[in-house]
Write a protein that holds these residues in place. Structure first.
Motif, PDB file in Angstrom:
ATOM      1  N   UNK A   1     -16.703  92.284 -46.180  1.00 19.33           N
ATOM      2  CA  UNK A   1     -16.790  92.397 -44.727  1.00 19.33           C
ATOM      3  C   UNK A   1     -15.667  91.703 -44.008  1.00 19.33           C
ATOM      4  N   UNK A   2     -14.517  91.601 -44.687  1.00 13.92           N
ATOM      5  CA  UNK A   2     -13.349  90.921 -44.106  1.00 13.92           C
ATOM      6  C   UNK A   2     -12.288  91.936 -43.748  1.00 13.92           C
ATOM      7  N   UNK A   3     -11.436  91.614 -42.769  1.00 16.79           N
ATOM      8  CA  UNK A   3     -10.352  92.529 -42.411  1.00 16.79           C
ATOM      9  C   UNK A   3      -9.355  92.696 -43.556  1.00 16.79           C
ATOM     10  N   UNK A   4      -8.743  93.865 -43.616  1.00 18.58           N
ATOM     11  CA  UNK A   4      -7.780  94.152 -44.687  1.00 18.58           C
ATOM     12  C   UNK A   4      -6.370  93.673 -44.336  1.00 18.58           C
ATOM     13  N   UNK A   5      -6.162  93.207 -43.127  1.00 16.92           N
ATOM     14  CA  UNK A   5      -4.795  92.905 -42.676  1.00 16.92           C
ATOM     15  C   UNK A   5      -4.352  91.520 -43.134  1.00 16.92           C
ATOM     16  N   UNK A   6      -4.285  91.354 -44.451  1.00 14.25           N
ATOM     17  CA  UNK A   6      -3.802  90.090 -45.001  1.00 14.25           C
ATOM     18  C   UNK A   6      -2.372  90.297 -45.498  1.00 14.25           C
TER      19      UNK A   6
END
Length: 199
Positions: free
Chosen positions: A193-198
């Motif tokens: 449930x975390x954003x992919x923009x890493x």
């Protein structure tokens, strides 16, 4: 992911513990380092070297239950090793072992994520490929994310070179880095449930 801090129980063999990695990170340490969370991430490696899926099935529930908390977003990562091949387990038995683990996790409402076995000895390549495909099928049927580490690495020069430079079965820094990349790029962040923009 809600407001609760993430707590991951990662069950598997010596590869979960990062054996053979001079940095001591393994794939799990590298993945945890690239998983930004609002609260500190707790990723616990529960490793038994040389364990088959039968052994894993017998112990995971008890070990994982001790480490989960009602105040956390508890999740299970099943990191399958290669021991079923050397132990001579049938594909049917291996499939059933994983199915039982995932079914119990679902009954307990524990979100699961499965990492398949990577390539090892070239003598076992065909059997390991079949084992990985069998595990993938079990996970897919249950809509559980599955990371195929076997297919992309079976003929990967850097992976094979890393194995050859070590004891022939354990990867080193490069190999664990490749495994971590595959995990991070196979739905890891969305599962959490975390954003992919890493970066």
């Amino acid at each position: 992911m809600g407001e609760l801090p993430l707590r991951l129980a990662v069950v598997g063999d010596e590869l979960v513990a990062g054996a053979g990695d001079p940095k001591g990170l393994g794939w799990l340490g590298r993945v945890a380092a690239r998983t930004p969370t609002p609260d500190p991430l707790i990723a616990m490696a529960l490793a038994v070297p040389g364990e088959t899926s039968t052994g894993l099935g017998a112990r995971w529930d008890d070990e994982v239950s001790r480490r989960f908390s009602p105040e956390a977003d508890n999740r299970l990562v099943v990191a399958l090793g290669r021991a079923d091949v050397s132990a001579g387990l049938s594909l049917a038995r291996s499939r059933l072992n994983l199915a039982n683990i995932l079914d119990v996790a679902e009954q307990r409402r524990i979100p699961a994520f499965v990492v398949g076995p990577p390539p090892g000895s070239t003598a076992d390549a065909e059997k390991l490929g079949d084992l990985s495909a069998a595990f993938a099928d079990v996970a897919t049927r249950r809509r559980v994310p599955f990371v195929d580490t076997f297919t992309p690495l079976a003929s990967h020069e850097q992976w094979l070179g890393d194995l050859a430079a070590g004891n022939g079965t354990l990867p080193g820094q490069a190999g664990y880095g490749l495994m971590a990349w595959l995990v991070l790029h196979t739905g890891w962040h969305s599962w959490l449930g975390l954003p992919e923009d890493w970066a």
